[in-house]
Design an enzyme around this catalytic site. Structure first.
Site, PDB file in Angstrom:
ATOM      1  N   GLY A   1       1.094  -1.105   0.139  1.00  0.00           N
ATOM      2  CA  GLY A   1       0.387   0.114   0.087  1.00  0.00           C
ATOM      3  C   GLY A   1       0.908   1.016  -0.133  1.00  0.00           C
ATOM      4  O   GLY A   1       1.859   0.737  -0.140  1.00  0.00           O
TER       5      GLY A   1
ATOM      6  N   MET B   1       2.665   5.128   1.675  1.00  0.00           N
ATOM      7  CA  MET B   1       3.119   5.406   2.984  1.00  0.00           C
ATOM      8  C   MET B   1       2.151   5.838   3.230  1.00  0.00           C
ATOM      9  O   MET B   1       1.509   6.009   3.455  1.00  0.00           O
ATOM     10  CB  MET B   1       4.089   6.732   2.671  1.00  0.00           C
ATOM     11  N   PHE B   2       2.717   5.387   5.126  1.00  0.00           N
ATOM     12  CA  PHE B   2       1.155   5.669   6.246  1.00  0.00           C
ATOM     13  C   PHE B   2       0.025   5.044   6.728  1.00  0.00           C
ATOM     14  O   PHE B   2      -0.920   4.844   6.966  1.00  0.00           O
ATOM     15  CB  PHE B   2       0.954   6.953   6.322  1.00  0.00           C
TER      16      PHE B   2
ATOM     17  N   GLY C   1       0.047   1.813   7.284  1.00  0.00           N
ATOM     18  CA  GLY C   1       0.432   0.896   8.567  1.00  0.00           C
ATOM     19  C   GLY C   1       1.074  -0.383   7.767  1.00  0.00           C
ATOM     20  O   GLY C   1       0.572  -1.706   8.399  1.00  0.00           O
TER      21      GLY C   1
ATOM     22  N   GLU D   1      10.061  -2.465   3.646  1.00  0.00           N
ATOM     23  CA  GLU D   1      10.352  -1.886   2.657  1.00  0.00           C
ATOM     24  C   GLU D   1      11.057  -2.403   1.668  1.00  0.00           C
ATOM     25  O   GLU D   1      12.122  -2.664   0.521  1.00  0.00           O
ATOM     26  CB  GLU D   1      11.887  -0.210   3.017  1.00  0.00           C
TER      27      GLU D   1
ATOM     28  N   CYS E   1      -6.249   9.604   3.201  1.00  0.00           N
ATOM     29  CA  CYS E   1      -6.143  10.731   2.158  1.00  0.00           C
ATOM     30  C   CYS E   1      -6.656  12.457   3.457  1.00  0.00           C
ATOM     31  O   CYS E   1      -7.104  12.689   3.782  1.00  0.00           O
ATOM     32  CB  CYS E   1      -7.194  11.565   1.064  1.00  0.00           C
TER      33      CYS E   1
ATOM     34  N   CYS F   1      -9.143  14.711   1.659  1.00  0.00           N
ATOM     35  CA  CYS F   1     -10.113  14.961   2.326  1.00  0.00           C
ATOM     36  C   CYS F   1     -10.947  13.745   2.957  1.00  0.00           C
ATOM     37  O   CYS F   1     -12.465  13.709   3.529  1.00  0.00           O
ATOM     38  CB  CYS F   1     -10.763  14.551   0.570  1.00  0.00           C
TER      39      CYS F   1
ATOM     40  N   CYS G   1      -5.712  10.240  -1.181  1.00  0.00           N
ATOM     41  CA  CYS G   1      -6.788   8.918  -2.645  1.00  0.00           C
ATOM     42  C   CYS G   1      -6.777   9.177  -3.832  1.00  0.00           C
ATOM     43  O   CYS G   1      -5.855   9.811  -4.416  1.00  0.00           O
ATOM     44  CB  CYS G   1      -8.319   9.740  -1.983  1.00  0.00           C
TER      45      CYS G   1
ATOM     46  N   CYS H   1      -7.382  12.627  -5.105  1.00  0.00           N
ATOM     47  CA  CYS H   1      -6.679  14.399  -5.013  1.00  0.00           C
ATOM     48  C   CYS H   1      -5.139  14.204  -4.979  1.00  0.00           C
ATOM     49  O   CYS H   1      -4.258  14.905  -4.932  1.00  0.00           O
ATOM     50  CB  CYS H   1      -6.852  14.385  -3.526  1.00  0.00           C
TER      51      CYS H   1
HETATM   52  P1  ADP Z   1       3.890   2.789   6.797  1.00  0.00           P
HETATM   53  O1  ADP Z   1       4.924   1.392   6.697  1.00  0.00           O
HETATM   54  O2  ADP Z   1       2.671   1.788   5.414  1.00  0.00           O
HETATM   55  O3  ADP Z   1       4.423   3.803   5.889  1.00  0.00           O
HETATM   56  P2  ADP Z   1       2.853   2.804   9.005  1.00  0.00           P
HETATM   57  O4  ADP Z   1       2.906   1.201   9.683  1.00  0.00           O
HETATM   58  O5  ADP Z   1       5.065   3.207   9.689  1.00  0.00           O
HETATM   59  O6  ADP Z   1       2.862   3.152   7.792  1.00  0.00           O
HETATM   60  O7  ADP Z   1       2.837   4.095  10.186  1.00  0.00           O
HETATM   61  C1  ADP Z   1       1.094   3.924  10.466  1.00  0.00           C
HETATM   62  C2  ADP Z   1       0.758   4.592  10.863  1.00  0.00           C
HETATM   63  O8  ADP Z   1       1.167   5.898  10.435  1.00  0.00           O
HETATM   64  C3  ADP Z   1      -1.047   4.504  11.209  1.00  0.00           C
HETATM   65  O9  ADP Z   1      -1.174   3.570  12.348  1.00  0.00           O
HETATM   66  C4  ADP Z   1      -1.332   6.064  12.018  1.00  0.00           C
HETATM   67  O10 ADP Z   1      -1.360   6.084  13.536  1.00  0.00           O
HETATM   68  C5  ADP Z   1      -0.131   6.900  10.912  1.00  0.00           C
HETATM   69  N1  ADP Z   1      -0.369   8.131   9.961  1.00  0.00           N
HETATM   70  C6  ADP Z   1       0.102   9.031  10.428  1.00  0.00           C
HETATM   71  N2  ADP Z   1      -0.403   9.447   9.002  1.00  0.00           N
HETATM   72  C7  ADP Z   1      -1.623   8.881   7.762  1.00  0.00           C
HETATM   73  C8  ADP Z   1      -2.478   8.274   7.197  1.00  0.00           C
HETATM   74  N3  ADP Z   1      -2.769   9.814   7.017  1.00  0.00           N
HETATM   75  N4  ADP Z   1      -3.247   7.787   7.094  1.00  0.00           N
HETATM   76  C9  ADP Z   1      -3.109   6.682   8.109  1.00  0.00           C
HETATM   77  N5  ADP Z   1      -1.944   6.992   9.430  1.00  0.00           N
HETATM   78  C10 ADP Z   1      -1.163   7.503   9.163  1.00  0.00           C
HETATM   79 ZN    ZN Z   2      -8.749  12.609  -1.223  1.00  0.00          ZN
END
Ligand code: ADP
Ligand code: ZN
Length: 199
Positions: A16, A18-19, A21, A90, A146, A149, A178, A181
């Site tokens: 998925g 970044m951010f 989970g 990663e 996102c 939005c 999303c 956006c």
């Molecule tokens: P990834 O490995 O996909 O980059 P992480 O597991 O490092 O994601 O981080 C997920 C965490 O990031 C979420 O549990 C939440 O606390 C935080 N977070 C920060 N910004 C966002 C966002 N825009 N959408 C969802 N979670 C976010």
């Molecule tokens: Zn959006």
């Protein structure tokens, strides 16, 4: 996963933007394997030293000890062959050799759990993830939120001007967006407004 017995290897992919989970989900699965008293090793590419040299660190600051490798080949060099569960974070920065190595590990009976970006900053499938998704037994897509939005976000929006495929960074350099956006390339370039009129 519970549906497999311990003599069979397999590949799981968590992908998925970044951010979304991915790291948290990888850590959750690896913790469960440790609770099941499996031998676990976790690898991440050297390029990703944003928070720590010897840990996977999620954006929510959930951590797990990991080993650093320059590229996928390093996994075979550092692997203890008694290891039953191999985690990779990663994966999009590991190189295409990861495809064959993941297969080799799964063929030799190991559970391989791979987390990585499914698309790059332009929204293109990010090698070696498409091959890994095709070869895996189990795949999970995680979505972020996102920031524009509030809808589910599948894209990683780069906020700085760079044409490099890999620019390692976190908040401030990237944000989750999303489909609607997302602005591929550099935000607010006139050609983008021309090419993709906003609805
Ligand atoms: P990834 O490995 O996909 O980059 P992480 O597991 O490092 O994601 O981080 C997920 C965490 O990031 C979420 O549990 C939440 O606390 C935080 N977070 C920060 N910004 C966002 C966002 N825009 N959408 C969802 N979670 C976010
Ligand atoms: Zn959006």
């Amino acid at each position: 996963m519970d549906i497999f017995n311990t003599h069979t290897g397999w590949i799981e992919v968590v992908c998925g933007p970044m951010f979304s989970g991915k790291s948290e989900e990888l850590i959750r699965r690896l913790r469960r394997a440790m609770i099941a008293r499996k031998r676990v090793q976790v690898f991440k590419p050297a390029i990703d030293n944003r928070y720590s040299d010897d840990e996977i660190v999620s954006h929510g600051d959930i951590r797990m000890k990991s080993e650093t490798v320059a590229s996928a080949k390093g996994i075979l060099e550092k692997l203890d062959w008694r290891t039953q569960v191999v985690g990779v974070d990663e994966a999009a920065f590991m190189g295409v050799e990861l495809i064959g190595i993941a297969q080799q590990l799964a063929d030799s009976g190991k559970q391989v759990i791979i987390a990585g970006l499914d698309t790059d900053y332009l929204g293109r499938p990010f090698p070696p993830m498409p091959d890994l998704l095709a070869l895996a037994e189990l795949i999970t897509k995680t979505l972020a939120i996102c920031v524009c939005c509030g809808n589910p976000a599948k894209h990683t929006q780069r906020l700085i001007k760079s044409d490099d495929l890999i620019v390692v960074g976190t908040s401030g350099l990237y944000e989750a967006r999303c489909r609607r956006c997302f602005e591929p390339g550099v935000p607010k370039q006139e050609y983008l407004d021309f090419a993709r009129p906003r609805m």
